[in-house]
Design an enzyme around this catalytic site. Structure first.
Site, PDB file in Angstrom:
ATOM      1  N   MET A  51      -9.087   8.132  -0.339  1.00  0.00           N
ATOM      2  CA  MET A  51      -9.959   8.524   0.769  1.00  0.00           C
ATOM      3  C   MET A  51     -10.418   9.968   0.549  1.00  0.00           C
ATOM      4  O   MET A  51      -9.630  10.821   0.142  1.00  0.00           O
ATOM      5  CB  MET A  51      -9.222   8.409   2.098  1.00  0.00           C
ATOM      6  CG  MET A  51      -8.567   7.060   2.326  1.00  0.00           C
ATOM      7  SD  MET A  51      -7.730   7.011   3.927  1.00  0.00           S
ATOM      8  CE  MET A  51      -6.687   5.563   3.707  1.00  0.00           C
ATOM      9  N   HIS A  95      -1.114  -1.235  -4.385  1.00  0.00           N
ATOM     10  CA  HIS A  95      -2.397  -0.899  -3.759  1.00  0.00           C
ATOM     11  C   HIS A  95      -2.468   0.600  -3.498  1.00  0.00           C
ATOM     12  O   HIS A  95      -1.579   1.178  -2.859  1.00  0.00           O
ATOM     13  CB  HIS A  95      -2.535  -1.662  -2.438  1.00  0.00           C
ATOM     14  CG  HIS A  95      -3.902  -1.584  -1.830  1.00  0.00           C
ATOM     15  ND1 HIS A  95      -4.945  -2.383  -2.236  1.00  0.00           N
ATOM     16  CD2 HIS A  95      -4.393  -0.798  -0.844  1.00  0.00           C
ATOM     17  CE1 HIS A  95      -6.018  -2.106  -1.514  1.00  0.00           C
ATOM     18  NE2 HIS A  95      -5.720  -1.131  -0.674  1.00  0.00           N
ATOM     19  N   MET A 104     -12.323   4.488  -0.642  1.00  0.00           N
ATOM     20  CA  MET A 104     -12.930   4.711   0.680  1.00  0.00           C
ATOM     21  C   MET A 104     -13.596   6.076   0.624  1.00  0.00           C
ATOM     22  O   MET A 104     -13.086   7.063   1.170  1.00  0.00           O
ATOM     23  CB  MET A 104     -11.863   4.636   1.773  1.00  0.00           C
ATOM     24  CG  MET A 104     -11.382   3.234   2.048  1.00  0.00           C
ATOM     25  SD  MET A 104      -9.981   3.169   3.180  1.00  0.00           S
ATOM     26  CE  MET A 104      -8.638   3.065   1.996  1.00  0.00           C
ATOM     27  N   ASP A 146      -6.538  -6.577   4.066  1.00  0.00           N
ATOM     28  CA  ASP A 146      -5.815  -5.314   4.166  1.00  0.00           C
ATOM     29  C   ASP A 146      -5.802  -4.831   5.611  1.00  0.00           C
ATOM     30  O   ASP A 146      -6.851  -4.612   6.201  1.00  0.00           O
ATOM     31  CB  ASP A 146      -6.516  -4.277   3.270  1.00  0.00           C
ATOM     32  CG  ASP A 146      -5.845  -2.906   3.288  1.00  0.00           C
ATOM     33  OD1 ASP A 146      -4.839  -2.729   3.990  1.00  0.00           O
ATOM     34  OD2 ASP A 146      -6.347  -2.014   2.584  1.00  0.00           O
ATOM     35  N   MET A 191     -11.266  -5.943   5.328  1.00  0.00           N
ATOM     36  CA  MET A 191     -10.445  -5.047   6.140  1.00  0.00           C
ATOM     37  C   MET A 191     -10.122  -5.721   7.471  1.00  0.00           C
ATOM     38  O   MET A 191     -11.017  -6.201   8.171  1.00  0.00           O
ATOM     39  CB  MET A 191     -11.183  -3.736   6.397  1.00  0.00           C
ATOM     40  CG  MET A 191     -11.444  -2.892   5.153  1.00  0.00           C
ATOM     41  SD  MET A 191      -9.919  -2.437   4.277  1.00  0.00           S
ATOM     42  CE  MET A 191      -9.043  -1.494   5.537  1.00  0.00           C
ATOM     43  N   SER A 215       0.834  -1.194   0.000  1.00  0.00           N
ATOM     44  CA  SER A 215       0.000   0.000   0.000  1.00  0.00           C
ATOM     45  C   SER A 215       0.870   1.245   0.000  1.00  0.00           C
ATOM     46  O   SER A 215       1.657   1.466   0.930  1.00  0.00           O
ATOM     47  CB  SER A 215      -0.910   0.016   1.229  1.00  0.00           C
ATOM     48  OG  SER A 215      -1.542   1.271   1.351  1.00  0.00           O
ATOM     49  N   ASP A 265      -4.827   3.616  -1.966  1.00  0.00           N
ATOM     50  CA  ASP A 265      -5.963   3.951  -1.117  1.00  0.00           C
ATOM     51  C   ASP A 265      -6.458   5.356  -1.442  1.00  0.00           C
ATOM     52  O   ASP A 265      -5.714   6.335  -1.297  1.00  0.00           O
ATOM     53  CB  ASP A 265      -5.567   3.881   0.362  1.00  0.00           C
ATOM     54  CG  ASP A 265      -5.282   2.466   0.807  1.00  0.00           C
ATOM     55  OD1 ASP A 265      -6.174   1.622   0.669  1.00  0.00           O
ATOM     56  OD2 ASP A 265      -4.167   2.200   1.301  1.00  0.00           O
TER      57      ASP A 265
END
Length: 213
Positions: free
Chosen positions: A35, A31, A66, A173, A135, A6, A33
């Site tokens: 947000m 990965h 997310m 994750d 998660m 990540s 993320d």
């Protein structure tokens, strides 16, 4: 086991260097993320930075949304042609429609379950998915401790996919390391996301290889 470091734990002042290093060290996916500061209490990166990540990476992107308004973000990131786009079941009112939209872009759709969400919520969606992301921390920040109740959840999901869709991968994750990788493997997990464990390790190739069991 496939490994998806990540980039949330990377050095953003040297992001190109870090991405090139993990790709050269044998990771399977990168990965990312995303947000929005609404669905989770953190704000990360948008399409300009992810476009730069895509150019630096020699491995496919695994984009984890997310966010609120998932459909908007799918349209935003689809032109970057990631391997996967995953979204949270907790936020999406029309998951089947969004799955179809992601696949229409030639991208593999995935759904994410928070630590308190049950695999049974996916019973009527599993046949349409390429991956489910479980998660093992509460979403929003890196460096959190592993929530071990993900192990029985992964086992339950593994049994479900064996009946419904054997081609669907299981990804985990949060808090993944060499201390719990064998438990995850035994539970049927196929892909692990590892941020702090990889990027804070003195040798990132060694860290990645220790998870590829």
């Amino acid at each position: 086991m496939k490994v998806a470091p990540s980039i949330l734990s990377a050095d953003f002042g040297n992001l190109q260097r870090d991405i090139e290093e993990i790709c050269n060290s044998g990771c399977d996916l990168v990965h990312v993320d995303v947000m929005d500061g609404h669905f989770v209490p953190n704000l990360t990166i948008g399409p300009v930075v992810i476009s730069a990540i895509a150019k630096a990476a020699t491995k496919p992107l695994d984009i984890h949304l997310m966010v609120e308004n998932n459909s908007f973000f799918v349209d935003l990131f689809a032109p970057l042609k990631p391997e996967y786009i995953s979204f949270h079941i907790e936020e999406e009112k029309h998951p089947h429609r969004l799955i179809q939209k992601i696949r229409s872009y030639g991208i593999k759709p995935a759904i994410v379950l928070n630590p308190n969400s049950r695999p049974e919520e996916l019973e009527y969606l599993l046949e349409f998915l390429d991956m489910v992301l479980l998660m093992s921390v509460n979403p929003g920040f890196g460096g959190q401790s592993f929530i071990d109740t993900v192990i029985p959840k992964a086992k339950k999901l593994d049994a479900m996919r064996n009946e419904i869709n054997q081609n669907c991968l299981i990804e985990v994750d949060g808090g993944v390391s060499d201390k719990n990788i064998h438990l995850l493997k035994d539970a049927g997990v196929d892909v692990v996301v590892a941020g702090s464990y990889v990027f804070k390790h003195e040798n990132r190739q060694t860290a990645i290889e220790s998870l590829q069991i």
